[in-house]
Enzyme design. Structure first.
Site, PDB file in Angstrom:
ATOM      1  N   VAL A 186      35.862  17.475  54.584  1.00 61.56           N
ATOM      2  CA  VAL A 186      36.826  17.196  55.651  1.00 61.56           C
ATOM      3  C   VAL A 186      36.304  16.011  56.453  1.00 61.56           C
ATOM      4  CG1 VAL A 186      37.856  18.111  57.757  1.00 61.56           C
ATOM      5  CG2 VAL A 186      37.594  19.576  55.741  1.00 61.56           C
ATOM      6  N   LYS A 200      37.709  43.616  60.813  1.00 60.11           N
ATOM      7  CA  LYS A 200      38.034  44.720  59.904  1.00 60.11           C
ATOM      8  C   LYS A 200      39.323  45.424  60.334  1.00 60.11           C
ATOM      9  CE  LYS A 200      35.047  43.092  58.259  1.00 60.11           C
ATOM     10  NZ  LYS A 200      34.080  42.053  58.651  1.00 60.11           N
ATOM     11  N   HIS A 212      33.156  63.512  39.697  1.00 58.08           N
ATOM     12  CA  HIS A 212      34.277  62.986  38.917  1.00 58.08           C
ATOM     13  C   HIS A 212      35.577  63.496  39.507  1.00 58.08           C
ATOM     14  CE1 HIS A 212      36.682  61.697  35.521  1.00 58.08           C
ATOM     15  NE2 HIS A 212      37.234  62.910  35.500  1.00 58.08           N
TER      16      HIS A 212
END
Ligand code: FAD
Ligand code: NAD
Length: 475
Positions: free
Chosen positions: A246, A58, A452
């Site tokens: 592969v 991360k 909001h």
């Protein structure tokens, strides 16, 4: 003479270290053995997650995202910064600093909670005796405990004819340490690690080709989400080749030559680096003496019941070394539950509400059942969805890609699954997990006030859309 404990934990990853801390909080005399060694040669607790998994990946995802924004997105905001350059050494130093802070933090928590830490390899013998081969001496220490938790984690799966060499053909550890941006990066396996680490190096300028054996992309995810993710990743330049096997990979000079068999027959591909990320297997090497009594499954995982009990009374196992998803939060919650059961408390884990997150851009997160799972099980459901493009916050952020999709029981309206692709999906999913844990309905989420302007309004509107009464979309 054995040293006596109430609990000995083998493995100091998110399963083991969290179990040890919780047990100590509950008054148990606890030891935790971990064999991992950090870059400074000293013990580095935290397992795969803190050292070479969740956290360093991360850190690099965020660094590479900043670089990508600077290069591609800021001009739209009127911000000019010239041609950016990436200092890979500095990026890795930042990542290492975060890892060191967190692994040191676990050591500090052990001290504060009086968990005795051993740096070495633990091996379970008969009768809950544990032998510790110490890292910095040839000595062995014997421990004995009423309870033992095995939390030995997992390691990458290797595939035939593709040998890791730690430099050109690497696993997650190597792909978190490239000292320069590879010009051409091959990735075997378009799963979670392939997509996350493929994104890191692609954002920094690598040409990335992902070679995936299965014909379906992100087969675990909801099909609508996987389809949209596939489109977005393609736009970003990730070349995902499905149904591609592969056959071999060989290092020649400073290149990796890969032979694949795909839709166009056999083909040779050349890369500067190759990441193999085809899944992980439970790690139990040298963990169990022949007479320990602990059974393994056919897949090599430690066999446990739904409460993490192994075949030996008083011996438990949690995390990546047992059944279930290989996720840090799953490992930790199992660890806590076992510590509480050992201390005589009621505890359980609700596996149906373990959230999944893939930290690509857009992020992907889900909890519960996918639409295809509900169809297969013959469950009658109602679906609602809402695009981030119809949210003010998404547009203001300049990141309005994706949607929220909610699935609820057709009769009872109980939420059965929520699937999100978009910015901050990793955080938005938490509300849905809580709703599902409480047996909530889409109506419940629809009646809750959402701030909001926030991205969470898309969750609200998707809940409204289950009943075809979303406000900001045509239902
Ligand atoms: P581990 O973390 O593997 O820890 C086991 C520890 O036990 C290790 O330190 C090991 O050295 C030690 N050990 C093993 N055997 C012995 C022994 N005999 N004696 C002493 N010590 C021993 N999960 C998420 O939820 N979110 C993510 O974003 C995420 N990102 C990931 C990214 C990558 C690149 C990878 C590889 C994994 C990621 N994961 C993520 C998965 C996550 O890291 C694992 O699910 C989690 O670490 C499992 O915890 P664990 O405690 O079971 O095992
Ligand atoms: P994965 O299971 O997510 O993906 C492996 C992919 O490789 C699959 O798509 C599979 O079909 C493919 N594959 C398997 N064999 C192949 C082959 N021979 N050739 C080509 N493709 C092949 O595994 P992973 O990406 O290695 O990650 C391992 C685990 O680590 C994950 O399952 C997850 O539990 C955990 N993890 C979680 C996160 C997160 O939570 N964000 C991030 C990274 C890793």
């Amino acid at each position: 003479m054995s040293e006596q404990f109430d609990l000995v934990v083998i493995g100091g990853g998110p399963g083991g270290y969290v179990a040890a801390i919780r047990a100590a909080q509950l008054g148990l005399k606890t030891a935790c053995i971990d064999m991992n060694t950090g870059k400074d040669g000293k013990s580095a607790l935290g397992g795969t997650c803190l050292n070479v998994g969740c956290i360093p990946s991360k850190a690099l995802l965020d660094s590479s995202k900043h670089f990508h924004h600077l290069k591609h997105d800021y001009a739209e905001h009127g911000i000019e910064a010239g041609e950016p350059a990436i200092d890979v050494a500095q990026m890795l130093k930042r990542k290492d600093g975060i890892v060191a802070k967190l692994t040191g933090g676990v050591a500090g928590l052990f001290k504060a909670n009086k968990v005795t830490a051993y740096h070495g390899r633990g091996r379970l013998l008969a009768d809950r005796q544990v032998e510790v081969s110490l890292h910095d001496s040839d000595d062995k220490v014997m421990l004995e405990a009423a309870n033992v938790i095995l939390a030995s984690g997992s390691v990458p799966i290797q595939i035939p004819n593709v040998a890791f060499d730690g430099e050109f053909i690497v696993d997650n550890v190597g792909a978190l340490e490239f000292d320069a941006v590879p010009k051409r990066l091959g990735v075997i396996g378009a799963g979670v690690i392939g997509l996350e680490l493929g994104s890191v190096w692609s954002r920094l300028g690598a040409d990335v080709i992902l070679l995936e054996a299965l014909p379906d992309f992100l087969a675990l995810a909801d099909t609508d989400i996987a389809r949209q993710a596939g489109r977005e990743f393609k736009k970003q330049g990730l070349d995902i080749r499905l149904s591609t096997l592969v056959k071999s990979a060989k290092v020649k000079g400073k290149e990796v030559r890969v032979t694949v068999e795909g839709k166009n027959g056999e083909e040779q591909l050349t890369f500067d680096r190759l990441l193999v990320s085809v899944g992980r297997r439970a790690y139990t090497d040298n963990l169990l003496a022949d007479d320990s009594g602990v059974k393994l499954t056919e897949r090599g995982q430690i066999e446990v019941d739904e409460n993490s009990r192994t075949s030996v009374p008083g011996v438990w196992a949690v995390g990546d070394c047992v059944r279930g998803p290989m996720l840090a939060h799953k490992a930790s919650e199992e660890g806590i539950a076992v510590a509480e059961m050992i201390a005589g408390k009621p505890a359980h884990i609700h596996f149906d509400t373990v959230p999944w997150v893939i930290y690509t851009d857009p992020e992907i997160a889900w909890v519960g059942k996918t639409e295809q799972e509900l169809k297969e099980a013959g469950v009658e459901y109602a679906a609602g969805s809402f695009p981030f493009a119809a949210t003010g916050r998404g547009l203001a952020l300049g990141n309005a890609v994706g949607m929220v999709k909610m699935l609820a029981d057709a009769e009872t309206d109980e939420i059965l699954g929520v699937h999100i692709i978009g910015a901050n999906a990793s955080e938005l999913i938490a509300e849905c997990v809580v709703a599902m844990e409480f047996g909530g309905s889409s109506e419940d989420l629809a009646r809750i006030v959402h701030a909001h302007p926030t991205l969470s309004e898309a969750v609200h509107e998707a809940a409204l859309n289950v009943d075809k009464r979303a406000i900001h979309r045509v239902n």
